[in-house]
Motif scaffolding. Sequence first.
Motif, PDB file in Angstrom:
ATOM      1  N   TRP A 132     -46.300 -66.736  55.520  1.00  0.00           N
ATOM      2  CA  TRP A 132     -45.977 -67.228  54.188  1.00  0.00           C
ATOM      3  C   TRP A 132     -45.871 -66.062  53.213  1.00  0.00           C
ATOM      4  CZ3 TRP A 132     -51.209 -67.570  55.561  1.00  0.00           C
ATOM      5  CH2 TRP A 132     -52.145 -67.164  54.611  1.00  0.00           C
ATOM      6  N   ASN A 133     -44.956 -66.208  52.261  1.00  0.00           N
ATOM      7  CA  ASN A 133     -44.685 -65.188  51.262  1.00  0.00           C
ATOM      8  C   ASN A 133     -45.604 -65.417  50.060  1.00  0.00           C
ATOM      9  OD1 ASN A 133     -43.522 -63.895  48.899  1.00  0.00           O
ATOM     10  ND2 ASN A 133     -41.647 -63.567  50.081  1.00  0.00           N
ATOM     11  N   LYS A 134     -46.565 -64.526  49.872  1.00  0.00           N
ATOM     12  CA  LYS A 134     -47.577 -64.738  48.842  1.00  0.00           C
ATOM     13  C   LYS A 134     -46.986 -64.700  47.432  1.00  0.00           C
ATOM     14  CE  LYS A 134     -51.527 -63.104  51.563  1.00  0.00           C
ATOM     15  NZ  LYS A 134     -52.719 -62.215  51.581  1.00  0.00           N
ATOM     16  N   ASP A 135     -46.001 -63.878  47.224  1.00  0.00           N
ATOM     17  CA  ASP A 135     -45.383 -63.812  45.900  1.00  0.00           C
ATOM     18  C   ASP A 135     -44.684 -65.123  45.553  1.00  0.00           C
ATOM     19  OD1 ASP A 135     -46.218 -61.252  45.304  1.00  0.00           O
ATOM     20  OD2 ASP A 135     -44.437 -60.308  46.172  1.00  0.00           O
ATOM     21  N   LEU A 136     -43.956 -65.707  46.508  1.00  0.00           N
ATOM     22  CA  LEU A 136     -43.280 -66.975  46.250  1.00  0.00           C
ATOM     23  C   LEU A 136     -44.290 -68.103  46.065  1.00  0.00           C
ATOM     24  CD1 LEU A 136     -40.187 -66.858  48.666  1.00  0.00           C
ATOM     25  CD2 LEU A 136     -40.310 -66.282  46.234  1.00  0.00           C
ATOM     26  N   TYR A 137     -45.388 -68.046  46.811  1.00  0.00           N
ATOM     27  CA  TYR A 137     -46.444 -69.053  46.629  1.00  0.00           C
ATOM     28  C   TYR A 137     -46.968 -69.016  45.201  1.00  0.00           C
ATOM     29  CZ  TYR A 137     -47.340 -71.148  51.220  1.00  0.00           C
ATOM     30  OH  TYR A 137     -47.260 -71.905  52.359  1.00  0.00           O
ATOM     31  N   GLU A 138     -47.245 -67.807  44.725  1.00  0.00           N
ATOM     32  CA  GLU A 138     -47.798 -67.674  43.381  1.00  0.00           C
ATOM     33  C   GLU A 138     -46.801 -68.158  42.325  1.00  0.00           C
ATOM     34  OE1 GLU A 138     -50.500 -64.425  40.949  1.00  0.00           O
ATOM     35  OE2 GLU A 138     -49.126 -63.727  42.518  1.00  0.00           O
ATOM     36  N   LYS A 139     -45.539 -67.798  42.492  1.00  0.00           N
ATOM     37  CA  LYS A 139     -44.513 -68.219  41.537  1.00  0.00           C
ATOM     38  C   LYS A 139     -44.346 -69.736  41.524  1.00  0.00           C
ATOM     39  CE  LYS A 139     -41.789 -63.955  41.781  1.00  0.00           C
ATOM     40  NZ  LYS A 139     -40.500 -63.354  42.231  1.00  0.00           N
ATOM     41  N   ALA A 140     -44.598 -70.382  42.674  1.00  0.00           N
ATOM     42  CA  ALA A 140     -44.443 -71.829  42.778  1.00  0.00           C
ATOM     43  C   ALA A 140     -45.707 -72.591  42.393  1.00  0.00           C
ATOM     44  CB  ALA A 140     -44.017 -72.217  44.194  1.00  0.00           C
ATOM     45  N   GLY A 141     -46.749 -71.866  42.009  1.00  0.00           N
ATOM     46  CA  GLY A 141     -47.987 -72.509  41.608  1.00  0.00           C
ATOM     47  C   GLY A 141     -48.913 -72.845  42.756  1.00  0.00           C
ATOM     48  N   LEU A 142     -48.649 -72.276  43.936  1.00  0.00           N
ATOM     49  CA  LEU A 142     -49.512 -72.475  45.098  1.00  0.00           C
ATOM     50  C   LEU A 142     -50.511 -71.330  45.193  1.00  0.00           C
ATOM     51  CD1 LEU A 142     -46.727 -73.434  47.669  1.00  0.00           C
ATOM     52  CD2 LEU A 142     -48.390 -75.021  46.665  1.00  0.00           C
ATOM     53  N   ASP A 143     -51.615 -71.547  45.895  1.00  0.00           N
ATOM     54  CA  ASP A 143     -52.606 -70.505  46.095  1.00  0.00           C
ATOM     55  C   ASP A 143     -52.044 -69.477  47.069  1.00  0.00           C
ATOM     56  OD1 ASP A 143     -54.748 -68.865  46.690  1.00  0.00           O
ATOM     57  OD2 ASP A 143     -56.177 -70.499  46.979  1.00  0.00           O
ATOM     58  N   PRO A 144     -51.784 -68.246  46.635  1.00  0.00           N
ATOM     59  CA  PRO A 144     -51.168 -67.259  47.518  1.00  0.00           C
ATOM     60  C   PRO A 144     -52.059 -66.806  48.666  1.00  0.00           C
ATOM     61  CG  PRO A 144     -51.839 -66.224  45.466  1.00  0.00           C
ATOM     62  CD  PRO A 144     -52.042 -67.701  45.290  1.00  0.00           C
ATOM     63  N   GLU A 145     -53.342 -67.114  48.575  1.00  0.00           N
ATOM     64  CA  GLU A 145     -54.273 -66.685  49.627  1.00  0.00           C
ATOM     65  C   GLU A 145     -54.583 -67.799  50.628  1.00  0.00           C
ATOM     66  OE1 GLU A 145     -54.950 -63.569  49.956  1.00  0.00           O
ATOM     67  OE2 GLU A 145     -53.818 -63.160  48.102  1.00  0.00           O
ATOM     68  N   GLN A 146     -53.944 -68.950  50.466  1.00  0.00           N
ATOM     69  CA  GLN A 146     -54.228 -70.076  51.357  1.00  0.00           C
ATOM     70  C   GLN A 146     -52.940 -70.580  52.005  1.00  0.00           C
ATOM     71  OE1 GLN A 146     -57.229 -71.294  52.239  1.00  0.00           O
ATOM     72  NE2 GLN A 146     -58.185 -69.693  50.992  1.00  0.00           N
ATOM     73  N   GLY A 147     -52.764 -70.241  53.250  1.00  0.00           N
ATOM     74  CA  GLY A 147     -51.620 -70.759  53.997  1.00  0.00           C
ATOM     75  C   GLY A 147     -51.883 -72.170  54.471  1.00  0.00           C
ATOM     76  N   PRO A 148     -50.881 -72.843  55.031  1.00  0.00           N
ATOM     77  CA  PRO A 148     -51.042 -74.235  55.469  1.00  0.00           C
ATOM     78  C   PRO A 148     -51.975 -74.357  56.668  1.00  0.00           C
ATOM     79  CG  PRO A 148     -48.905 -73.372  56.134  1.00  0.00           C
ATOM     80  CD  PRO A 148     -49.512 -72.343  55.236  1.00  0.00           C
ATOM     81  N   LYS A 149     -52.763 -75.420  56.663  1.00  0.00           N
ATOM     82  CA  LYS A 149     -53.700 -75.693  57.758  1.00  0.00           C
ATOM     83  C   LYS A 149     -53.206 -76.830  58.655  1.00  0.00           C
ATOM     84  CE  LYS A 149     -57.069 -72.820  56.527  1.00  0.00           C
ATOM     85  NZ  LYS A 149     -56.444 -72.184  55.358  1.00  0.00           N
TER      86      LYS A 149
END
Length: 422
Positions: A153-170
């Motif tokens: 997962w792309n942490k920068d895109l996660y952050e921009k989308a309002g997702l936790d950049p340090e937590q990938g899907p489980k």
Amino acid sequence: MRRRLAGISLLGVLALTAAACGGGGGGGGATPADGPVTITMWTRAATQTQTERLVQAYNSSHKNQVKLTVIPTDNYQPRIAAAAGAKQLPDVFAADVIFVPNYTSQGLFMDVTDRIAALPYKDKLAPSHMKLGTLDGKQYTLPHTLDLSVWFWNKDLYEKAGLDPEQGPKTLKEFARHATTIHDKLGEDGKVHGTFFGGNCGGCYVFTFWPSVWAAGAQVMNDDGTASLNDQPVMTEVFRIWRELYEKKATGPTAKEEQGPTWTGFFPKGEIGVMPMPSTTLGLMPKEMKIGVTPIAGPDGGESTFVGGDSVGISATSEHADAAWEFLSWTVSDDAQIEVMAKNKDVLARTDLAGNKYSAEDPRVVLINSLVAKGQTPYALRFGQTYNDPQGPWLRLAREAVFGDAAKVAQLNAEITKSLQQ
């Protein structure tokens, strides 16, 4: 006990049958040598980098030497067939682990059961590779190179989308939610997509979808690789989730027609939020990219991976068995696995070395190495024709399940079983 082949189940390699009938499956022995021995080795281009590293390190530290020949991947199976028919196989050759059962069935590899038994770490060798290199209780190959399927997962895109950049899907369902969120929040200009996959590539489907089935405790085939279970509830649910992602346009516009050669090329450009990727691509990513790695999960959890790569063995006709084994056993030694493979962020062939000094520098690498013991490599003597062939029944089933008429899956599943049993 696995049934033996009447004919090899690889496209264009029928000549192997003649080679096996010619006595190629004998135990083989070593020809005594007064001085250092040079053994010959073949590998396919897909694993050239790792193999060259191992050969170079061995040659620089041993009296015996290895002469390596790298063969284009698409030509590899026919070259093996021709060499087997002419009884001109090299001393050592590697093979895609999926196709190893075909070669062992034809007697092309030397039985090294006793040699493996003498290794102090014999029980720590990559279990999936060892399983496919075993026939009728005898062992013929060692793990050579490994490539696992994982989620990036792309942490920068996660952050921009309002997702936790340090937590990938489980879970796969959470994966779909993350991908959808990224598409909804960042996909307006058409340059960023939630996820991506090879929608017209049979091998891509098995590498990236099947681990979700295994993670849920289900299977895609029976143990003998003669019956398809791809119409069962878990696989149906996996297909449904990916179908919804496509219908929501979260997969990008070219996923449906992606045939495989470029399916991993979009994530490194920063265009994809989260997607299944080969573990070997981690070291090839742009240095500035912030990437998370997590195991592929089932719809509601669990974790697994498709353990791909190559196995390697001594050809049954080799006259230098002792020298060949000296090299092969060295490739899985602590020295080779840590100072050659781990140092270059390659996946290790041994489960007891996952946390070595080099891997420990990157928790993502430790995680990838830890999955070797949890993943699976499917066994089927007719794997190539059934699952990899673009004209085979598996690709038709997968495309109907994801893009077309899901009601056809049961019929197409029966065709997969028929292909496996031919």
